[in-house]
Motif scaffolding. Structure first.
Motif, PDB file in Angstrom:
ATOM      1  N   ARG A   2       0.757  -1.313  -0.033  1.00  0.00           N
ATOM      2  CA  ARG A   2       0.117   0.068  -0.032  1.00  0.00           C
ATOM      3  C   ARG A   2       0.909   1.129   0.066  1.00  0.00           C
ATOM      4  N   THR A   3       2.043   1.459   0.874  1.00  0.00           N
ATOM      5  CA  THR A   3       2.818   2.177   0.772  1.00  0.00           C
ATOM      6  C   THR A   3       3.453   2.654  -0.627  1.00  0.00           C
ATOM      7  N   ARG A   4       3.644   1.660  -1.578  1.00  0.00           N
ATOM      8  CA  ARG A   4       4.138   2.032  -2.848  1.00  0.00           C
ATOM      9  C   ARG A   4       3.128   2.212  -3.551  1.00  0.00           C
ATOM     10  N   LEU A   5       1.916   1.833  -3.484  1.00  0.00           N
ATOM     11  CA  LEU A   5       0.827   2.009  -4.500  1.00  0.00           C
ATOM     12  C   LEU A   5       0.281   3.403  -4.407  1.00  0.00           C
ATOM     13  N   LEU A   6       0.204   3.744  -3.113  1.00  0.00           N
ATOM     14  CA  LEU A   6      -0.322   5.226  -2.803  1.00  0.00           C
ATOM     15  C   LEU A   6       0.311   6.325  -3.402  1.00  0.00           C
ATOM     16  N   LEU A   8       2.269   6.397  -6.108  1.00  0.00           N
ATOM     17  CA  LEU A   8       2.060   6.488  -7.406  1.00  0.00           C
ATOM     18  C   LEU A   8       0.751   7.144  -7.737  1.00  0.00           C
ATOM     19  N   LEU A   9      -0.373   6.626  -7.100  1.00  0.00           N
ATOM     20  CA  LEU A   9      -1.712   7.016  -7.391  1.00  0.00           C
ATOM     21  C   LEU A   9      -1.577   8.510  -6.801  1.00  0.00           C
ATOM     22  N   ILE A  10      -1.015   9.055  -5.758  1.00  0.00           N
ATOM     23  CA  ILE A  10      -1.345  10.721  -5.206  1.00  0.00           C
ATOM     24  C   ILE A  10      -0.571  11.442  -6.472  1.00  0.00           C
ATOM     25  N   ALA A  15      -0.716  15.179 -10.612  1.00  0.00           N
ATOM     26  CA  ALA A  15      -0.489  15.677 -12.100  1.00  0.00           C
ATOM     27  C   ALA A  15      -1.632  15.930 -12.818  1.00  0.00           C
ATOM     28  N   VAL A  16      -2.606  15.217 -12.509  1.00  0.00           N
ATOM     29  CA  VAL A  16      -4.025  15.566 -13.488  1.00  0.00           C
ATOM     30  C   VAL A  16      -4.713  16.805 -12.960  1.00  0.00           C
ATOM     31  N   LEU A 185      -7.912  15.819  -1.652  1.00  0.00           N
ATOM     32  CA  LEU A 185      -8.169  15.085  -0.464  1.00  0.00           C
ATOM     33  C   LEU A 185      -9.286  14.164  -0.770  1.00  0.00           C
ATOM     34  N   LEU A 186     -10.335  14.649  -1.510  1.00  0.00           N
ATOM     35  CA  LEU A 186     -11.443  13.624  -1.948  1.00  0.00           C
ATOM     36  C   LEU A 186     -10.816  12.412  -2.812  1.00  0.00           C
ATOM     37  N   ALA A 187      -9.797  12.737  -3.654  1.00  0.00           N
ATOM     38  CA  ALA A 187      -9.208  11.823  -4.335  1.00  0.00           C
ATOM     39  C   ALA A 187      -8.367  10.742  -3.494  1.00  0.00           C
ATOM     40  N   LEU A 188      -7.787  11.541  -2.450  1.00  0.00           N
ATOM     41  CA  LEU A 188      -6.940  10.754  -1.337  1.00  0.00           C
ATOM     42  C   LEU A 188      -7.862   9.672  -0.789  1.00  0.00           C
ATOM     43  N   GLY A 189      -8.837  10.249  -0.264  1.00  0.00           N
ATOM     44  CA  GLY A 189      -9.849   9.351   0.471  1.00  0.00           C
ATOM     45  C   GLY A 189     -10.403   8.211  -0.509  1.00  0.00           C
ATOM     46  N   ALA A 190     -10.610   8.469  -1.629  1.00  0.00           N
ATOM     47  CA  ALA A 190     -11.024   7.372  -2.670  1.00  0.00           C
ATOM     48  C   ALA A 190      -9.825   6.503  -2.938  1.00  0.00           C
ATOM     49  N   ALA A 191      -8.650   6.941  -2.766  1.00  0.00           N
ATOM     50  CA  ALA A 191      -7.561   5.972  -3.272  1.00  0.00           C
ATOM     51  C   ALA A 191      -7.204   5.101  -2.142  1.00  0.00           C
ATOM     52  N   LEU A 192      -7.639   5.809  -0.730  1.00  0.00           N
ATOM     53  CA  LEU A 192      -7.316   4.814   0.369  1.00  0.00           C
ATOM     54  C   LEU A 192      -8.286   3.781   0.405  1.00  0.00           C
TER      55      LEU A 192
END
Length: 468
Positions: A2-6, A8-10, A15-16, A185-192
């Motif tokens: 999870r620490t490696r995937l998050l 990358l998603l963040i 960037a978007v 923050l919303l995207a981070l919550g969704a990613a979590l």
């Protein structure tokens, strides 16, 4: 994982959002400046309409030539300057002043004002000024021609401050930034939530795999939650674990049954050997050799049965004083060590850990027994107890011949014995049985070289309470 995937998603989400936010910020700045420029164009057009009817440039002093229309234009420009702080001037083609506010305003020899004036002389308004950003203190210059009978007779030039416009641009940027942060923050919550949903079955599968690898064969994966592919993988893993457990159970049962069934014929065989020995001369070497091999075979069968039972045993874990238990085993083995000419010492401070006392005692007996077997007369076997926040350790170090690196990797394997120690009594199963019994309770056996020579065996047991 999870620490490696998050991260990358963040990074991708950031960037978007930047790719969307930066053009939007530029668009807000351009729209605000365009609104101001259009307003100034309207104002210059109005002043140009007033200046259109002013009498032509006088030849005498300015004060004597001011007519009523020029006076009206001057008042309009002064009021405009007083209210908005925008400097405005109407200049003839030869740069003479028709009207200006403030009166100190003159057309510079060069710069944006002069460029706008020259462009307006061509009969069109000046081009839009360059974009002004919040960190720049530029002014907006807009020029419009004054046309009479199709000819440009003068030019209206406005020189506007940009403080208010820059403040509005910055305010718009702050709103965009707040929106970007909220979206992040919303995207981070969704990613979590997404990574948790995807990786939770993977973590459960990893934990279950570790449990099975450490001997807890009853562990299974709860096939609930996560993507369908991972749920299907969990079911397949459980089926595989069931099959492996069945195979191992059959293997244990076979070893136990075979060991048990062979003991009766072997006992009968040993009895017949003893009867046969009565008919042979006393001290016959062959019969003595047969007796020794028979007893060794009986010991191997007993160890095989113990191994089969050990692999199927449940640990009776309790909080145990490791130092006290080790001191008891050292005291029990000290007479044998003395008879062999080996000094057995123990450093056993009080420390607690979760262990099965019987299993730990058996393991210490096996390790100390091996150390005494291979330690020459006059040398020392050291037993030391230590602990940290996670585990307690009992280290048994001897001064024997030790093992090579290849042999060290194989020690503890079933029936394995070093090529140089084949003549020493033993079946090669003692350490294997101890390792299996310890692993049931979360313990372990490890082996390293003891400098300058010898072998060091470490018995490790956990200090944390086992999961129910």
């Amino acid at each position: 994982m999870r620490t490696r995937l998050l991260p990358l998603l963040i990074v991708l989400m950031a960037a978007v959002l930047l790719a969307l936010g930066i053009p939007l910020a530029g668009s807000v700045a351009a729209a605000e400046q365009q609104r101001v420029v259009v307003d100034r164009i309207d104002d210059t057009a109005r002043f140009a309409a007033l200046a259109q009817f002013v009498t032509d440039q006088p030849t005498g002093p300015k004060e004597s030539a001011v007519d009523e229309r020029r006076q009206t234009l001057i008042k309009e420009l002064a009021a405009y300057y007083d209210v908005y702080g925008i400097r405005t001037g109407v200049f003839y083609r030869n740069l003479a002043v028709m009207a200006n506010a403030p009166e100190t305003l003159y057309l510079p020899a060069q710069g944006e004002g002069r460029e706008a004036f020259n462009e307006a002389l061509l009969g069109r308004r000046s081009h839009d000024p360059e974009q002004v950003w919040p960190w720049q203190r530029h002014r907006l210059v807009v020029a419009s021609p004054v046309i009479r009978d199709g000819d440009v007779i003068a030019v209206v030039v406005t020189d506007s401050p940009t403080g208010q416009m820059r403040s509005k641009i910055l305010h718009g940027w702050l709103i965009i930034g707040a929106g970007e942060i909220a979206a992040m923050l919303l995207a981070l919550g969704a990613a979590l939530r997404l990574t948790g949903w995807v990786l939770r079955p993977v973590r459960v599968l990893d934990a279950t795999t570790h449990d099975i690898a450490t001997g807890r064969l009853k562990s299974r994966v709860a096939a609930a939650g996560g993507p369908p592919e991972l749920r299907r993988l969990a079911r397949s893993f459980n089926e595989m674990a069931d099959n492996v457990e069945d195979v191992l159970e059959q293997q244990r049962a076979f070893v136990a049954d075979a060991s048990h069934q062979l003991r009766n014929p072997l006992s009968a065989l040993l009895l017949r050997i003893e009867l046969l020995a009565l008919e042979l001369p006393e001290g016959n070497e062959e019969i003595a050799s047969v007796r020794t091999e028979g007893k060794r075979l009986a010991e191997v069968l007993d160890d095989l049965l113990d191994l089969a039972l050990a692999e199927h045993a449940e640990a009776d874990l309790r909080l145990t004083d490791i130092g006290e238990l080790t001191a008891e085993r050292v005291a029990s083995w000290s007479p044998l060590a003395d008879s062999m000419g080996v000094r057995l010492t123990g450093t056993c401070p009080a420390t607690t850990a979760w262990a099965d006392p019987i299993t730990l005692s058996s393991a210490l007996d096996a390790v100390i027994d091996n150390a005494l077997k291979f330690t020459p007369e006059g040398e020392t076997v050291e037993v030391e107890v230590s602990s940290n926040g996670e585990v307690s350790k009992v280290v048994v170090a001897d001064r024997g011949p030790g093992l090579s690196d290849e042999e060290l990797a194989r020690i503890g394997d079933r029936f394995w014995r070093s090529a140089g120690h084949q003549n020493i009594k033993g079946s090669g199963l003692g350490l294997s049985i101890s390792r299996v019994l310890l692993s049931v309770g979360g313990g372990s056996l490890s082996y390293t070289h003891h400098e300058p020579r010898g072998l060091k065996v470490t018995v490790t047991v956990p200090r944390s309470e086992p999961a129910s």
